[in-house]
Design a protein around this motif. Structure first.
Motif, PDB file in Angstrom:
ATOM      1  N   SER A 248       0.697  -1.114  -0.121  1.00 29.23           N
ATOM      2  CA  SER A 248      -0.099  -0.002   0.085  1.00 29.23           C
ATOM      3  C   SER A 248       0.934   1.238  -0.042  1.00 29.23           C
ATOM      4  N   ALA A 249       2.065   1.194   0.876  1.00 28.60           N
ATOM      5  CA  ALA A 249       2.806   2.599   1.008  1.00 28.60           C
ATOM      6  C   ALA A 249       3.430   2.507  -0.443  1.00 28.60           C
ATOM      7  N   ALA A 250       3.972   1.485  -0.973  1.00 27.90           N
ATOM      8  CA  ALA A 250       4.932   1.698  -2.159  1.00 27.90           C
ATOM      9  C   ALA A 250       3.889   2.150  -3.375  1.00 27.90           C
ATOM     10  N   THR A 251       2.493   1.820  -3.417  1.00 29.50           N
ATOM     11  CA  THR A 251       1.775   1.981  -4.400  1.00 29.50           C
ATOM     12  C   THR A 251       1.014   3.606  -4.225  1.00 29.50           C
ATOM     13  N   SER A 252       0.915   3.994  -3.057  1.00 32.89           N
ATOM     14  CA  SER A 252       0.183   5.266  -2.756  1.00 32.89           C
ATOM     15  C   SER A 252       1.482   6.097  -1.598  1.00 32.89           C
ATOM     16  N   PRO A 253       2.543   6.343  -2.173  1.00 29.46           N
ATOM     17  CA  PRO A 253       3.348   7.017  -1.067  1.00 29.46           C
ATOM     18  C   PRO A 253       2.748   8.370  -0.762  1.00 29.46           C
ATOM     19  N   GLN A 254       1.889   8.877  -1.436  1.00 31.21           N
ATOM     20  CA  GLN A 254       1.449  10.484  -1.097  1.00 31.21           C
ATOM     21  C   GLN A 254       0.335  10.264  -0.011  1.00 31.21           C
ATOM     22  N   ASP A 255      -0.114   8.999   0.349  1.00 31.97           N
ATOM     23  CA  ASP A 255      -1.171   8.905   1.315  1.00 31.97           C
ATOM     24  C   ASP A 255      -0.792   8.078   2.570  1.00 31.97           C
ATOM     25  N   VAL A 256      -0.030   6.991   2.275  1.00 36.15           N
ATOM     26  CA  VAL A 256       0.418   6.249   3.650  1.00 36.15           C
ATOM     27  C   VAL A 256       1.552   5.892   3.308  1.00 36.15           C
ATOM     28  N   ALA A 257       2.403   5.454   4.799  1.00 36.42           N
ATOM     29  CA  ALA A 257       3.682   5.224   4.915  1.00 36.42           C
ATOM     30  C   ALA A 257       3.815   4.141   5.794  1.00 36.42           C
ATOM     31  N   ILE A 258       4.961   3.572   6.035  1.00 38.88           N
ATOM     32  CA  ILE A 258       5.292   2.455   7.005  1.00 38.88           C
ATOM     33  C   ILE A 258       6.251   3.311   8.066  1.00 38.88           C
ATOM     34  N   ALA A 259       5.408   3.340   9.348  1.00 36.05           N
ATOM     35  CA  ALA A 259       6.343   4.031  10.518  1.00 36.05           C
ATOM     36  C   ALA A 259       7.299   3.302  10.930  1.00 36.05           C
ATOM     37  N   GLY A 260       7.277   1.865  10.956  1.00 35.49           N
ATOM     38  CA  GLY A 260       8.346   1.005  11.325  1.00 35.49           C
ATOM     39  C   GLY A 260       7.794  -0.475  11.197  1.00 35.49           C
ATOM     40  N   THR A 261       8.722  -1.450  11.502  1.00 33.03           N
ATOM     41  CA  THR A 261       8.309  -2.807  11.365  1.00 33.03           C
ATOM     42  C   THR A 261       8.817  -3.458  12.599  1.00 33.03           C
ATOM     43  N   THR A 262       7.955  -4.290  13.137  1.00 33.73           N
ATOM     44  CA  THR A 262       8.396  -5.250  14.163  1.00 33.73           C
ATOM     45  C   THR A 262       8.436  -6.797  13.830  1.00 33.73           C
ATOM     46  N   ASN A 263       9.254  -7.496  14.234  1.00 35.30           N
ATOM     47  CA  ASN A 263       9.290  -8.932  13.643  1.00 35.30           C
ATOM     48  C   ASN A 263       8.156  -9.713  14.318  1.00 35.30           C
ATOM     49  N   GLY A 264       7.422 -10.424  13.414  1.00 34.42           N
ATOM     50  CA  GLY A 264       6.303 -11.221  13.736  1.00 34.42           C
ATOM     51  C   GLY A 264       6.309 -12.273  14.821  1.00 34.42           C
ATOM     52  N   GLY A 265       7.578 -12.437  15.282  1.00 38.25           N
ATOM     53  CA  GLY A 265       7.923 -13.545  16.374  1.00 38.25           C
ATOM     54  C   GLY A 265       8.355 -12.475  17.712  1.00 38.25           C
ATOM     55  N   TRP A 266       8.006 -11.246  17.728  1.00 38.84           N
ATOM     56  CA  TRP A 266       8.753 -10.483  18.846  1.00 38.84           C
ATOM     57  C   TRP A 266       7.973 -11.172  20.012  1.00 38.84           C
ATOM     58  N   PRO A 267       9.090 -11.201  21.165  1.00 40.54           N
ATOM     59  CA  PRO A 267      10.344 -10.636  21.099  1.00 40.54           C
ATOM     60  C   PRO A 267      11.449 -11.708  20.179  1.00 40.54           C
ATOM     61  N   ASP A 268      11.074 -12.761  19.694  1.00 39.62           N
ATOM     62  CA  ASP A 268      12.059 -13.533  18.810  1.00 39.62           C
ATOM     63  C   ASP A 268      11.679 -13.319  17.797  1.00 39.62           C
ATOM     64  N   THR A 269      12.391 -13.920  16.666  1.00 36.46           N
ATOM     65  CA  THR A 269      12.776 -13.578  15.481  1.00 36.46           C
ATOM     66  C   THR A 269      12.006 -14.577  14.381  1.00 36.46           C
ATOM     67  N   ALA A 270      11.112 -14.342  13.567  1.00 40.20           N
ATOM     68  CA  ALA A 270      10.649 -15.272  12.737  1.00 40.20           C
ATOM     69  C   ALA A 270      10.928 -15.119  11.297  1.00 40.20           C
ATOM     70  N   GLU A 271      10.687 -16.154  10.757  1.00 39.46           N
ATOM     71  CA  GLU A 271      11.138 -16.186   9.255  1.00 39.46           C
ATOM     72  C   GLU A 271       9.978 -16.951   8.448  1.00 39.46           C
ATOM     73  N   ILE A 272       9.531 -16.524   7.205  1.00 40.24           N
ATOM     74  CA  ILE A 272       8.934 -17.075   6.333  1.00 40.24           C
ATOM     75  C   ILE A 272       9.589 -18.095   5.403  1.00 40.24           C
ATOM     76  N   ALA A 273       9.127 -19.352   5.112  1.00 41.37           N
ATOM     77  CA  ALA A 273       9.862 -20.208   4.490  1.00 41.37           C
ATOM     78  C   ALA A 273       9.128 -21.075   3.376  1.00 41.37           C
ATOM     79  N   VAL A 274       9.724 -21.714   2.474  1.00 44.30           N
ATOM     80  CA  VAL A 274       9.207 -22.936   1.639  1.00 44.30           C
ATOM     81  C   VAL A 274       9.139 -24.067   2.571  1.00 44.30           C
TER      82      VAL A 274
END
Length: 325
Positions: A248-274
């Motif tokens: 959304s932010a990449a296609t509409s940069p004049q309207d929305v932005a990413i204020a930050g990211t948080t790992n989906g496994g917080w407080p641990d680290t998670a990865e997406i995989a095949v």
């Protein structure tokens, strides 16, 4: 804990779909129309081809990866991969409402290219991917699957993306969200029963204990409704899968932005995989195929094509530590 409001989702009454809602459209025609309106008007906006005729990114045949395949693998020369359509920009129907496109299909293309195989995509409901993969109905699943220790009992994994949550804000908000105190006193949208809700509740509890202002949590089942609430000022931020928010932010940069990211496994680290069936010997070859694509730059091209460069891994790993370890 401090009481929170629970508001009903907004009803979409706009005659035309706002470009802000691109990330949740299941019909890619709406995405293309919105992007077309912006083309030539918005500097720096990502414009995505949503037709069935995809100019896909390819990688080279990787003999080292092929040599890691078990004897007798893929006798028909076809790699069958399960994907779940409907989540833009991961996997969704093109304008013909039949051809599935997206980041996940492009990652599958890279793996097939590297292994010298013909790719066959199999559209499955999310709930069916474990059975389809275990039963051999498909060779692999590439469908935003997070690595967990419980899943590793039944599947092998080859990581290809960081599991990130994105904090979506209005482009003019000036907000930066990196830790719990950054959401103190804000009205935050989230989907009920999700991992991001659990993280938000944990952050709010920490803030309350520290004497900071509580969060007001509004629940939304529809991403489109949440974005409209953000646009109207009813929300300060919405937290959800970064892939959707980043698109959304990449296609509409004049309207929305990413204020930050948080790992989906917080407080641990998670990865997406095949995901492949446990012990069938495919994971190491898939990992090598992905690492070859990382090395030659085709992997980065795929993620950038869908606005997901922030979720790139520097190395694919076989069975990395999963959530719940």
């Amino acid at each position: 804990m401090t009481a929170r409001s629970r508001r009903a989702p907004l009803v979409t009454v706009l005659a035309a779909v706002s470009a802000l809602a691109l990330g949740a459209c299941t019909s890619s025609s709406a995405i293309e129309q919105a992007a077309a309106v912006q083309e030539g008007v918005t500097t720096g906006a990502l414009v995505v081809n949503t037709t069935r005729d995809q100019d896909r990114v390819h990688t080279q045949r990787n003999q080292a990866a092929i040599d890691l395949l078990p004897d007798g693998a893929f006798p028909d020369g076809k790699l069958q991969v399960s994907v779940t359509q409907g989540a833009v920009p991961l996997a969704f129907f093109a304008d013909d409402n039949a051809t599935v496109i997206g980041n996940e299909t492009d990652i599958a293309t890279l793996v097939a290219d590297a292994l010298g195989l013909e790719l066959e995509l199999v559209v499955n409901d999310w709930s069916n991917w474990p059975l389809a993969t275990q039963s051999g109905e498909v060779d692999a699943t590439i469908s935003n699957v997070t690595v967990t220790e419980e899943r590793k009992e039944l599947f092998d994994f080859s990581s290809y993306r960081v599991d990130q949550l994105g904090w979506l804000v209005r482009a003019d908000s000036g907000r930066t969200i990196a830790e719990a105190e950054d959401v103190a006193g804000l009205t935050v949208g989230v989907s009920s029963g999700t991992n991001q809700e659990q993280i938000l509740l944990a952050w709010d509890a920490a803030n309350t204990e520290a004497g900071l202002a509580p969060v007001t949590i509004d629940y939304y089942e529809s991403y489109n409704d949440a974005v409209l609430a953000l646009q109207s000022g009813r929300l300060d931020t919405y937290v959800g899968p970064n892939a959707t928010a980043a698109y959304s932010a990449a296609t509409s940069p004049q309207d929305v932005a990413i204020a930050g990211t948080t790992n989906g496994g917080w407080p641990d680290t998670a990865e997406i995989a095949v995901a492949t069936k446990k012990g069938n010997g495919l994971a190491e070859a898939f990992t090598a195929a992905l690492n070859g694509a990382i090395a030659d730059g085709s992997y980065a091209q795929v993620l950038d094509r869908w606005g997901l460069g922030a979720e790139a891994v520097t190395e694919s790993r076989t069975n990395p530590p999963g959530l719940g370890s």
